[in-house]
Design a protein around this motif. Structure first.
Motif, mmCIF file in Angstrom:
data_model
loop_
_atom_site.group_PDB
_atom_site.id
_atom_site.type_symbol
_atom_site.label_atom_id
_atom_site.label_comp_id
_atom_site.label_asym_id
_atom_site.label_seq_id
_atom_site.Cartn_x
_atom_site.Cartn_y
_atom_site.Cartn_z
ATOM 1 N N SER A 97 -0.808 46.127 6.212
ATOM 2 C CA SER A 97 0.146 47.201 6.473
ATOM 3 C C SER A 97 -0.625 48.361 7.094
ATOM 4 N N ILE A 134 1.264 47.416 -2.153
ATOM 5 C CA ILE A 134 0.614 46.237 -1.583
ATOM 6 C C ILE A 134 0.692 45.040 -2.524
ATOM 7 N N ALA A 142 -3.884 47.595 2.972
ATOM 8 C CA ALA A 142 -3.086 48.629 3.625
ATOM 9 C C ALA A 142 -4.043 49.669 4.199
#
Length: 303
Positions: A97, A134, A142
């Motif tokens: 991410s 996460i 992330a």
């Protein structure tokens, strides 16, 4: 009874919500999964699950056992992964991410170079300025920008993130160049929706004076839009140099009030707290650590 197999069967039943789905996931028969759970309950002398025709429910003992059993299984999986890494390359799907603007501008070469070095790793990159969970959302890593608060996650600093206030030469020629923070109240400001994540106390006091958006002609949750608007002369913007640096280098934007520049934030790689990491995560964290340079390449301009 193999206690590890029984433990894994029980945890999978809880995760999947039924014996049938757990059996499919484990590639076992429902009867064998049910037998494993029953043997586990007999061994412990406690009922872990209450079963009905439609649903299963954890007992109080089941809740406690499930939490500890999940951690034991995670530790076993991590240990085996660590041992396997001694003779194998990083492999598997790496789910990342990352913030939208940073990823669009700076991550494509990084990911390409990483996969050239580790061709057995697949990449699933999801762009989102929201702070994802996460663990719950299934990400391995992330990337986050800001000043991180303490948490159970592990964070590795990747690069400093410099914030600068700037405007186009045309805007400054027409409206004047602010010399002091209080001069900002007379200018149009292009406001980033998440400004509370960073900005500097002195500048923020004048940009948000009186709790009102004074001369705030534009608000957006995307820094690229605001920088593009500033280039056209729409107003003054406070944004990180990984977005504005190229325009500054090309003379399209001019830094103002440099003596009041906020303290730098940072780009972090954040991942779940595990004593042992999968090789794909460890290799990526090591790879990105020195990738952008010191100072990062987007800060190599004269100002």
């Amino acid at each position: 009874m193999d206690r590890i197999d029984a433990m894994r069967a029980f945890v999978t039943v809880v995760t999947e919500g039924s014996f049938t789905r757990a059996a499919d996931r484990l590639a076992l028969s429902p009867q064998l999964v049910s037998k494993y759970v029953a043997q586990l309950e007999q061994h412990l002398g406690l009922r872990l699950l209450n079963r009905t025709t439609r649903k299963i429910h954890l007992t109080e003992a089941g809740i406690r056992y499930h939490e500890r059993a999940q951690q034991v299984l995670n530790d076993i999986d991590d240990m085996e992964s660590q041992l396997g890494d001694l003779h194998t390359q990083a492999q598997g799907l790496l789910r990342i991410s990352a913030p939208v603007s940073f990823a669009i501008r700076h991550m494509a070469p990084l990911l390409s170079d990483f996969q050239n070095a580790h061709p057995s790793v697949g990449i699933d990159l999801q762009l989102n300025d929201r702070k994802v969970d996460i663990v719950e959302e299934g990400f391995d890593i992330a990337l986050r920008i800001g000043r991180l608060k303490s948490s159970s996650l592990i964070a590795k600093k990747i690069a400093p993130i410099r914030l600068v206030m700037c405007a186009s030469p045309g805007y400054l020629a027409q409206h004047g160049t602010p010399r002091r923070p209080e001069d900002l109240s007379n200018h149009r400001y292009l406001r980033y929706s998440y400004m509370e994540q960073g900005g500097g106390e002195v500048l923020n006091r004048w940009l948000h004076r009186g709790g009102q958006h004074r001369h705030s002609d534009m608000t957006s949750n995307n820094g690229d839009v605001l920088v593009a608007a500033a280039i056209t002369g729409a107003g003054i913007v406070l944004q990180p140099t990984f977005i504005s640096g190229q325009a500054i280098q090309e003379g399209k934007l001019q830094i103002i009030l440099p003596e009041y520049e906020p303290e730098p934030m940072a780009l972090y790689a954040v991942f779940a707290h595990r004593q042992l990491m999968a090789s794909k995560v460890r290799y990526f964290v090591d790879f990105i650590g020195g990738y952008f340079g010191d100072p990062p390449y987007w800060d190599r301009f004269n100002c």
